[in-house]
Write a protein that holds these residues in place. Sequence first.
Motif, PDB file in Angstrom:
ATOM      1  N   ARG A 192       0.864  -1.270   0.138  1.00 46.18           N
ATOM      2  CA  ARG A 192      -0.169  -0.028   0.041  1.00 46.18           C
ATOM      3  C   ARG A 192       0.775   1.232   0.017  1.00 46.18           C
ATOM      4  O   ARG A 192       0.702   2.244  -0.667  1.00 46.18           O
ATOM      5  CB  ARG A 192      -0.950  -0.115   1.202  1.00 46.18           C
ATOM      6  CG  ARG A 192      -1.685   1.330   1.564  1.00 46.18           C
ATOM      7  CD  ARG A 192      -2.669   1.029   2.606  1.00 46.18           C
ATOM      8  NE  ARG A 192      -3.390   2.356   2.863  1.00 46.18           N
ATOM      9  CZ  ARG A 192      -2.962   3.603   3.287  1.00 46.18           C
ATOM     10  NH1 ARG A 192      -1.874   3.624   3.867  1.00 46.18           N
ATOM     11  NH2 ARG A 192      -3.895   4.503   3.428  1.00 46.18           N
ATOM     12  N   ALA A 193       1.744   1.430   0.902  1.00 40.65           N
ATOM     13  CA  ALA A 193       2.798   2.536   0.854  1.00 40.65           C
ATOM     14  C   ALA A 193       3.560   2.827  -0.346  1.00 40.65           C
ATOM     15  O   ALA A 193       3.470   3.819  -0.894  1.00 40.65           O
ATOM     16  CB  ALA A 193       3.844   2.317   2.256  1.00 40.65           C
ATOM     17  N   GLU A 194       4.036   1.617  -1.042  1.00 36.06           N
ATOM     18  CA  GLU A 194       4.768   1.769  -2.333  1.00 36.06           C
ATOM     19  C   GLU A 194       3.785   2.480  -3.353  1.00 36.06           C
ATOM     20  O   GLU A 194       4.031   3.228  -4.081  1.00 36.06           O
ATOM     21  CB  GLU A 194       5.259   0.393  -2.598  1.00 36.06           C
ATOM     22  CG  GLU A 194       6.321   0.605  -3.816  1.00 36.06           C
ATOM     23  CD  GLU A 194       6.717  -0.604  -4.268  1.00 36.06           C
ATOM     24  OE1 GLU A 194       7.794  -0.472  -5.362  1.00 36.06           O
ATOM     25  OE2 GLU A 194       6.288  -1.893  -3.977  1.00 36.06           O
ATOM     26  N   LEU A 195       2.334   1.610  -3.531  1.00 34.18           N
ATOM     27  CA  LEU A 195       1.655   2.105  -4.647  1.00 34.18           C
ATOM     28  C   LEU A 195       1.248   3.394  -4.380  1.00 34.18           C
ATOM     29  O   LEU A 195       1.253   4.524  -5.460  1.00 34.18           O
ATOM     30  CB  LEU A 195       0.310   1.132  -4.306  1.00 34.18           C
ATOM     31  CG  LEU A 195      -0.686   1.646  -5.604  1.00 34.18           C
ATOM     32  CD1 LEU A 195      -0.264   1.425  -6.845  1.00 34.18           C
ATOM     33  CD2 LEU A 195      -1.816   0.720  -5.277  1.00 34.18           C
ATOM     34  N   LEU A 196       0.689   3.953  -3.070  1.00 33.67           N
ATOM     35  CA  LEU A 196       0.270   5.434  -2.981  1.00 33.67           C
ATOM     36  C   LEU A 196       1.703   6.317  -3.190  1.00 33.67           C
ATOM     37  O   LEU A 196       1.416   7.468  -3.774  1.00 33.67           O
ATOM     38  CB  LEU A 196      -0.296   5.559  -1.385  1.00 33.67           C
ATOM     39  CG  LEU A 196      -1.276   4.853  -1.211  1.00 33.67           C
ATOM     40  CD1 LEU A 196      -1.767   5.154   0.281  1.00 33.67           C
ATOM     41  CD2 LEU A 196      -2.486   5.160  -2.125  1.00 33.67           C
ATOM     42  N   ASP A 197       2.656   6.073  -2.974  1.00 34.32           N
ATOM     43  CA  ASP A 197       4.044   6.778  -3.170  1.00 34.32           C
ATOM     44  C   ASP A 197       3.999   6.867  -4.619  1.00 34.32           C
ATOM     45  O   ASP A 197       4.292   8.173  -5.284  1.00 34.32           O
ATOM     46  CB  ASP A 197       5.228   6.371  -2.743  1.00 34.32           C
ATOM     47  CG  ASP A 197       5.502   6.290  -1.206  1.00 34.32           C
ATOM     48  OD1 ASP A 197       4.683   7.355  -0.613  1.00 34.32           O
ATOM     49  OD2 ASP A 197       6.517   6.113  -0.566  1.00 34.32           O
ATOM     50  N   LEU A 198       3.766   5.862  -5.499  1.00 32.97           N
ATOM     51  CA  LEU A 198       3.884   5.923  -6.907  1.00 32.97           C
ATOM     52  C   LEU A 198       2.808   6.958  -7.360  1.00 32.97           C
ATOM     53  O   LEU A 198       3.196   7.728  -8.164  1.00 32.97           O
ATOM     54  CB  LEU A 198       3.706   4.505  -7.588  1.00 32.97           C
ATOM     55  CG  LEU A 198       5.025   3.609  -7.175  1.00 32.97           C
ATOM     56  CD1 LEU A 198       5.060   2.247  -8.033  1.00 32.97           C
ATOM     57  CD2 LEU A 198       6.204   4.273  -7.735  1.00 32.97           C
ATOM     58  N   ILE A 199       1.655   6.587  -6.812  1.00 32.41           N
ATOM     59  CA  ILE A 199       0.434   7.458  -7.378  1.00 32.41           C
ATOM     60  C   ILE A 199       0.848   9.164  -7.291  1.00 32.41           C
ATOM     61  O   ILE A 199       0.600   9.744  -7.868  1.00 32.41           O
ATOM     62  CB  ILE A 199      -0.598   7.040  -6.586  1.00 32.41           C
ATOM     63  CG1 ILE A 199      -1.402   5.579  -7.282  1.00 32.41           C
ATOM     64  CG2 ILE A 199      -1.938   7.983  -7.037  1.00 32.41           C
ATOM     65  CD1 ILE A 199      -2.620   5.115  -6.466  1.00 32.41           C
ATOM     66  N   ARG A 200       1.274   9.341  -5.819  1.00 31.68           N
ATOM     67  CA  ARG A 200       1.351  10.775  -5.690  1.00 31.68           C
ATOM     68  C   ARG A 200       2.610  11.350  -6.361  1.00 31.68           C
ATOM     69  O   ARG A 200       2.544  12.514  -6.707  1.00 31.68           O
ATOM     70  CB  ARG A 200       1.770  11.012  -4.025  1.00 31.68           C
ATOM     71  CG  ARG A 200       0.625  10.670  -3.096  1.00 31.68           C
ATOM     72  CD  ARG A 200       0.806  11.217  -1.724  1.00 31.68           C
ATOM     73  NE  ARG A 200       2.169  10.331  -1.275  1.00 31.68           N
ATOM     74  CZ  ARG A 200       1.844   9.388  -0.407  1.00 31.68           C
ATOM     75  NH1 ARG A 200       0.308   9.166  -0.128  1.00 31.68           N
ATOM     76  NH2 ARG A 200       2.697   8.844   0.266  1.00 31.68           N
ATOM     77  N   ALA A 201       3.438  10.606  -6.939  1.00 29.38           N
ATOM     78  CA  ALA A 201       4.658  10.886  -7.893  1.00 29.38           C
ATOM     79  C   ALA A 201       4.273  11.364  -9.097  1.00 29.38           C
ATOM     80  O   ALA A 201       5.100  11.975  -9.910  1.00 29.38           O
ATOM     81  CB  ALA A 201       5.533  10.133  -7.752  1.00 29.38           C
ATOM     82  N   VAL A 202       3.068  11.153  -9.531  1.00 30.73           N
ATOM     83  CA  VAL A 202       2.728  11.112 -11.192  1.00 30.73           C
ATOM     84  C   VAL A 202       2.385  12.557 -11.422  1.00 30.73           C
ATOM     85  O   VAL A 202       1.677  13.260 -10.449  1.00 30.73           O
ATOM     86  CB  VAL A 202       1.585  10.237 -11.607  1.00 30.73           C
ATOM     87  CG1 VAL A 202       0.824  10.463 -12.861  1.00 30.73           C
ATOM     88  CG2 VAL A 202       1.799   8.917 -11.436  1.00 30.73           C
ATOM     89  N   ALA A 203       2.836  13.173 -12.489  1.00 34.08           N
ATOM     90  CA  ALA A 203       2.736  14.530 -12.908  1.00 34.08           C
ATOM     91  C   ALA A 203       2.331  14.531 -14.215  1.00 34.08           C
ATOM     92  O   ALA A 203       2.437  13.792 -15.152  1.00 34.08           O
ATOM     93  CB  ALA A 203       3.872  15.242 -12.511  1.00 34.08           C
TER      94      ALA A 203
END
Length: 203
Positions: A192-203
Amino acid sequence: MPADPAFPDVPTDRLRDGGWELVDESVETVFKLPTARVEGATKVYDAAETREAVRDAVGFDHQWRFFFATALSFTPPLAPGIGPAMILPTVRSEAQSAFADELADRGFESIERGRRERVRVDSGDRARLRTYSAELDLEAVDATLSITGWVGVWHGRGFRIAAGAYPDQSLATLLNIEEPPETLRQTPSDYRAELLDLIRAVA
């Protein structure tokens, strides 16, 4: 003829270091509004390191986790009087429905929509997230894979959709793997932590 929409920016280094692999890039019409066709430029990633570890351990090949990011464009462009806030609810609804359809296409059943959360992505914009749960019967290994999916939608440098899914238990436990490598001992909280970090990093 309009140019193809630009692909979203994703955290390439973080994906590579985390064992993710780009498995698809596509541009397609994702839905239609009354006045425009909405096209999505999408990058799809597979957790290749996880997949390979399972294959080595039990001889079963499957995509256990995935992540994707989409940048939307409109043809024709939105009229000057139509601001992003006016159509964001429609984009969010369509994106969530498309994610549920994606899970169904992958063979998942018992697909249920869960809670909503709001987060601030790395660009500073606010995204609204929605969770999903689903199950997949894995007859080859006599197990049922339960997953949690997250879909984030926001407007920053344009409309962005970022989403993914992961198992609800460690794969070592799910597949009864004795002496599993570190990769297969990761918990749902790790995923979960990894996926949410990836989502937040999208621009």
